[in-house]
Design a protein around this motif. Structure first.
Motif, PDB file in Angstrom:
ATOM      1  N   ALA A  54      58.132  36.279  70.764  1.00 37.79           N
ATOM      2  CA  ALA A  54      57.832  34.858  70.937  1.00 37.79           C
ATOM      3  C   ALA A  54      57.995  34.560  72.421  1.00 37.79           C
ATOM      4  O   ALA A  54      58.756  35.232  73.114  1.00 37.79           O
ATOM      5  CB  ALA A  54      58.771  33.994  70.106  1.00 37.79           C
ATOM      6  N   GLY A  55      57.278  33.549  72.907  1.00 39.65           N
ATOM      7  CA  GLY A  55      57.356  33.243  74.328  1.00 39.65           C
ATOM      8  C   GLY A  55      56.263  33.937  75.109  1.00 39.65           C
ATOM      9  O   GLY A  55      55.304  34.482  74.540  1.00 39.65           O
ATOM     10  N   LEU A  56      56.417  33.946  76.420  1.00 34.71           N
ATOM     11  CA  LEU A  56      55.372  34.449  77.302  1.00 34.71           C
ATOM     12  C   LEU A  56      55.990  35.117  78.527  1.00 34.71           C
ATOM     13  O   LEU A  56      56.923  34.585  79.116  1.00 34.71           O
ATOM     14  CB  LEU A  56      54.481  33.281  77.744  1.00 34.71           C
ATOM     15  N   ILE A  57      55.451  36.271  78.897  1.00 36.48           N
ATOM     16  CA  ILE A  57      55.892  36.991  80.093  1.00 36.48           C
ATOM     17  C   ILE A  57      54.727  37.067  81.067  1.00 36.48           C
ATOM     18  O   ILE A  57      53.598  37.385  80.671  1.00 36.48           O
ATOM     19  CB  ILE A  57      56.378  38.410  79.753  1.00 36.48           C
ATOM     20  N   SER A  58      54.982  36.759  82.328  1.00 34.92           N
ATOM     21  CA  SER A  58      53.937  36.828  83.346  1.00 34.92           C
ATOM     22  C   SER A  58      54.155  38.042  84.246  1.00 34.92           C
ATOM     23  O   SER A  58      55.285  38.426  84.536  1.00 34.92           O
ATOM     24  CB  SER A  58      53.921  35.552  84.198  1.00 34.92           C
ATOM     25  N   VAL A  59      53.042  38.643  84.655  1.00 36.97           N
ATOM     26  CA  VAL A  59      53.061  39.789  85.556  1.00 36.97           C
ATOM     27  C   VAL A  59      52.251  39.396  86.792  1.00 36.97           C
ATOM     28  O   VAL A  59      51.026  39.261  86.734  1.00 36.97           O
ATOM     29  CB  VAL A  59      52.449  41.041  84.893  1.00 36.97           C
ATOM     30  N   HIS A  60      52.949  39.199  87.909  1.00 36.56           N
ATOM     31  CA  HIS A  60      52.339  38.682  89.138  1.00 36.56           C
ATOM     32  C   HIS A  60      52.302  39.783  90.197  1.00 36.56           C
ATOM     33  O   HIS A  60      53.348  40.280  90.612  1.00 36.56           O
ATOM     34  CB  HIS A  60      53.146  37.483  89.646  1.00 36.56           C
ATOM     35  N   ARG A  61      51.094  40.158  90.605  1.00 41.03           N
ATOM     36  CA  ARG A  61      50.922  41.187  91.627  1.00 41.03           C
ATOM     37  C   ARG A  61      50.285  40.582  92.874  1.00 41.03           C
ATOM     38  O   ARG A  61      49.384  39.751  92.769  1.00 41.03           O
ATOM     39  CB  ARG A  61      50.053  42.338  91.114  1.00 41.03           C
ATOM     40  N   VAL A  62      50.757  41.012  94.041  1.00 38.16           N
ATOM     41  CA  VAL A  62      50.214  40.544  95.309  1.00 38.16           C
ATOM     42  C   VAL A  62      49.662  41.740  96.072  1.00 38.16           C
ATOM     43  O   VAL A  62      50.375  42.717  96.314  1.00 38.16           O
ATOM     44  CB  VAL A  62      51.292  39.830  96.159  1.00 38.16           C
ATOM     45  N   PHE A  63      48.380  41.650  96.443  1.00 36.35           N
ATOM     46  CA  PHE A  63      47.720  42.703  97.209  1.00 36.35           C
ATOM     47  C   PHE A  63      47.463  42.198  98.629  1.00 36.35           C
ATOM     48  O   PHE A  63      47.775  41.050  98.956  1.00 36.35           O
ATOM     49  CB  PHE A  63      46.420  43.103  96.521  1.00 36.35           C
ATOM     50  N   LYS A  74      52.955  37.754  72.113  1.00 36.06           N
ATOM     51  CA  LYS A  74      53.219  38.581  70.937  1.00 36.06           C
ATOM     52  C   LYS A  74      52.057  39.485  70.556  1.00 36.06           C
ATOM     53  O   LYS A  74      52.181  40.298  69.644  1.00 36.06           O
ATOM     54  CB  LYS A  74      53.601  37.692  69.749  1.00 36.06           C
ATOM     55  N   GLU A  75      50.927  39.342  71.268  1.00 33.83           N
ATOM     56  CA  GLU A  75      49.784  40.209  70.976  1.00 33.83           C
ATOM     57  C   GLU A  75      49.873  41.567  71.658  1.00 33.83           C
ATOM     58  O   GLU A  75      49.117  42.483  71.326  1.00 33.83           O
ATOM     59  CB  GLU A  75      48.476  39.515  71.408  1.00 33.83           C
ATOM     60  N   GLY A  76      50.800  41.719  72.623  1.00 37.63           N
ATOM     61  CA  GLY A  76      50.767  42.948  73.417  1.00 37.63           C
ATOM     62  C   GLY A  76      52.114  43.445  73.904  1.00 37.63           C
ATOM     63  O   GLY A  76      53.142  43.263  73.246  1.00 37.63           O
ATOM     64  N   MET A  77      52.098  44.044  75.069  1.00 34.99           N
ATOM     65  CA  MET A  77      53.307  44.630  75.649  1.00 34.99           C
ATOM     66  C   MET A  77      53.236  44.557  77.160  1.00 34.99           C
ATOM     67  O   MET A  77      52.155  44.474  77.753  1.00 34.99           O
ATOM     68  CB  MET A  77      53.463  46.095  75.213  1.00 34.99           C
ATOM     69  N   VAL A  78      54.386  44.582  77.788  1.00 34.02           N
ATOM     70  CA  VAL A  78      54.494  44.622  79.244  1.00 34.02           C
ATOM     71  C   VAL A  78      55.033  45.993  79.615  1.00 34.02           C
ATOM     72  O   VAL A  78      56.071  46.417  79.111  1.00 34.02           O
ATOM     73  CB  VAL A  78      55.447  43.530  79.774  1.00 34.02           C
ATOM     74  N   GLY A  79      54.314  46.703  80.497  1.00 36.77           N
ATOM     75  CA  GLY A  79      54.770  48.005  80.946  1.00 36.77           C
ATOM     76  C   GLY A  79      53.956  49.162  80.407  1.00 36.77           C
ATOM     77  O   GLY A  79      54.435  50.295  80.397  1.00 36.77           O
ATOM     78  N   ILE A  80      52.724  48.909  79.977  1.00 38.17           N
ATOM     79  CA  ILE A  80      51.906  49.967  79.391  1.00 38.17           C
ATOM     80  C   ILE A  80      51.662  51.092  80.385  1.00 38.17           C
ATOM     81  O   ILE A  80      51.708  52.272  80.031  1.00 38.17           O
ATOM     82  CB  ILE A  80      50.558  49.402  78.866  1.00 38.17           C
ATOM     83  N   LEU A 154      43.634  28.206  79.653  1.00 38.96           N
ATOM     84  CA  LEU A 154      44.700  27.467  78.973  1.00 38.96           C
ATOM     85  C   LEU A 154      44.765  27.834  77.494  1.00 38.96           C
ATOM     86  O   LEU A 154      45.857  27.999  76.936  1.00 38.96           O
ATOM     87  CB  LEU A 154      44.470  25.965  79.134  1.00 38.96           C
ATOM     88  N   LEU A 155      43.615  27.970  76.860  1.00 40.85           N
ATOM     89  CA  LEU A 155      43.581  28.332  75.447  1.00 40.85           C
ATOM     90  C   LEU A 155      44.141  29.729  75.222  1.00 40.85           C
ATOM     91  O   LEU A 155      44.930  29.963  74.301  1.00 40.85           O
ATOM     92  CB  LEU A 155      42.141  28.248  74.923  1.00 40.85           C
ATOM     93  N   GLU A 156      43.745  30.676  76.070  1.00 39.70           N
ATOM     94  CA  GLU A 156      44.223  32.050  75.918  1.00 39.70           C
ATOM     95  C   GLU A 156      45.725  32.140  76.173  1.00 39.70           C
ATOM     96  O   GLU A 156      46.438  32.850  75.459  1.00 39.70           O
ATOM     97  CB  GLU A 156      43.461  32.977  76.864  1.00 39.70           C
ATOM     98  N   THR A 157      46.201  31.408  77.172  1.00 42.92           N
ATOM     99  CA  THR A 157      47.636  31.412  77.460  1.00 42.92           C
ATOM    100  C   THR A 157      48.416  30.785  76.316  1.00 42.92           C
ATOM    101  O   THR A 157      49.477  31.281  75.919  1.00 42.92           O
ATOM    102  CB  THR A 157      47.924  30.657  78.767  1.00 42.92           C
ATOM    103  N   SER A 158      47.888  29.715  75.754  1.00 43.07           N
ATOM    104  CA  SER A 158      48.519  29.064  74.606  1.00 43.07           C
ATOM    105  C   SER A 158      48.555  29.993  73.400  1.00 43.07           C
ATOM    106  O   SER A 158      49.559  30.071  72.684  1.00 43.07           O
ATOM    107  CB  SER A 158      47.758  27.781  74.257  1.00 43.07           C
ATOM    108  N   ASP A 159      47.470  30.710  73.180  1.00 45.77           N
ATOM    109  CA  ASP A 159      47.411  31.651  72.056  1.00 45.77           C
ATOM    110  C   ASP A 159      48.473  32.739  72.198  1.00 45.77           C
ATOM    111  O   ASP A 159      49.148  33.097  71.229  1.00 45.77           O
ATOM    112  CB  ASP A 159      46.027  32.303  71.976  1.00 45.77           C
ATOM    113  N   ARG A 160      48.603  33.280  73.399  1.00 45.15           N
ATOM    114  CA  ARG A 160      49.555  34.371  73.614  1.00 45.15           C
ATOM    115  C   ARG A 160      50.985  33.889  73.491  1.00 45.15           C
ATOM    116  O   ARG A 160      51.852  34.604  72.964  1.00 45.15           O
ATOM    117  CB  ARG A 160      49.335  34.978  75.000  1.00 45.15           C
TER     118      ARG A 160
END
Length: 232
Positions: A54-63, A74-80, A154-160
C-alpha cells in the motif's frame, strides 16, 4: 493476519508460483512506509528490493541533461535492476505515499532467482512491461498536449498508490511528464477550473475521476500491469 495474506496485496508476489513464494517467504520483511521517508539517498547503493503493499514509492534519477521520476505501488517492485545485478545510475528512492511493503535483500533475491527459472521468467515479464511503459510514455510525451498527459499521469499515479490524494508538486509532475513546470501549472489550472482536480501546494486531490479519464489521452490504460498471475 498471515504473511501470505499480507503479501497477496502486491501483484507481483501474488503472481508467484507456490514453490517460488515458499522460497522467498522466509526472507521477506514487512516494513512501514512513512510519508517522505527516504529509503535510499542519491549516489548511495540500494541493497534491497521493495514490494509495496500500500502507498507509493518514487524513484528519482538525475542525469547530466535531464531528470526522470517513476512511481511504484502495489502493482510492482522497486529494485528490479539491482535484483538482476545490473548496474544503473543510483537514484533517490523515497516514500511518496504512506503505506507498507515487503522487503528482501537484493543479494538474496538474486540467489533465489538464479535457482528458479520460473522466478526469472516472472521478473523478466515485469521488466518487459516496464520497458513497454517507458516506450509508451515517451511516445505520449511527443504526441499529446500537456493537459491530457497530466490527466493520464495523475490517474496512473492514483492507481498505483490506491488513493485519490496525491503528494505531488508541479515540479515533480513536470519531471515525471518530461514537461516544463510552467506548462504543467497551466494544465493543472485548466483541470481544476473544470472541477476535475483540486490542489494546494504539494497536495493534489482527484475530485471527478470519470471526468479526468475523459480528459486523459488514449494512453491511459495502455500501461496497466499485465503480469501473469500463476496463483498459489
Amino acid at each position: 493476519m498471515s504473511a501470505t495474506h499480507i503479501s497477496s496485496k502486491n501483484r507481483l508476489l501474488r503472481g508467484l508460483s507456490r514453490e517460488d513464494y515458499r522460497s522467498i517467504a522466509p526472507y521477506l520483511k514487512h516494513v512501514s512506509l512513512s510519508l517522505d521517508n527516504v529509503l535510499v539517498e542519491r549516489n548511495m547503493a540500494n541493497n534491497y528490493v521493495y514490494f509495496p503493499l500500500a502507498g507509493l514509492i518514487s524513484v528519482h534519477r538525475v542525469f547530466s541533461d535531464h531528470a526522470s521520476l517513476d512511481t511504484v505501488g502495489k502493482e510492482g517492485m522497486v529494485g528490479i535492476f539491482v535484483a538482476a545485478g545490473v548496474k544503473v545510475p543510483h537514484a533517490r528512492i523515497a516514500v511518496q505515499g504512506s503505506g507498507s511493503a515487503m522487503r528482501v535483500a537484493a543479494k538474496q533475491f538474486r540467489v533465489l532467482a538464479y535457482r528458479s527459472g520460473s522466478l526469472q521468467r516472472h521478473m523478466h515479464r515485469y521488466t518487459c512491461q516496464l520497458l513497454q511503459r517507458a516506450a509508451q510514455t515517451s511516445q505520449c510525451n511527443g504526441l499529446h498536449v500537456v493537459e491530457a498527459r497530466l490527466a493520464r499521469c495523475l490517474l496512473e499515479t492514483s492507481d498505483r498508490g490506491g488513493s485519490r490524494e496525491l503528494r505531488m508538486t508541479h515540479e515533480l509532475l513536470a519531471v515525471a511528464m518530461g514537461a516544463r513546470r510552467t506548462n504543467v501549472t497551466v494544465a493543472a489550472n485548466a483541470l481544476r477550473s473544470r472541477k476535475l482536480i483540486d490542489y494546494t501546494r504539494a497536495r493534489l486531490r482527484i475530485i471527478d475521476r470519470p471526468g479526468l479519464i475523459k480528459a486523459a489521452c488514449a494512453c491511459y490504460g495502455a500501461n496497466a500491469p499485465r503480469v501473469e498471475d500463476t496463483g498459489r
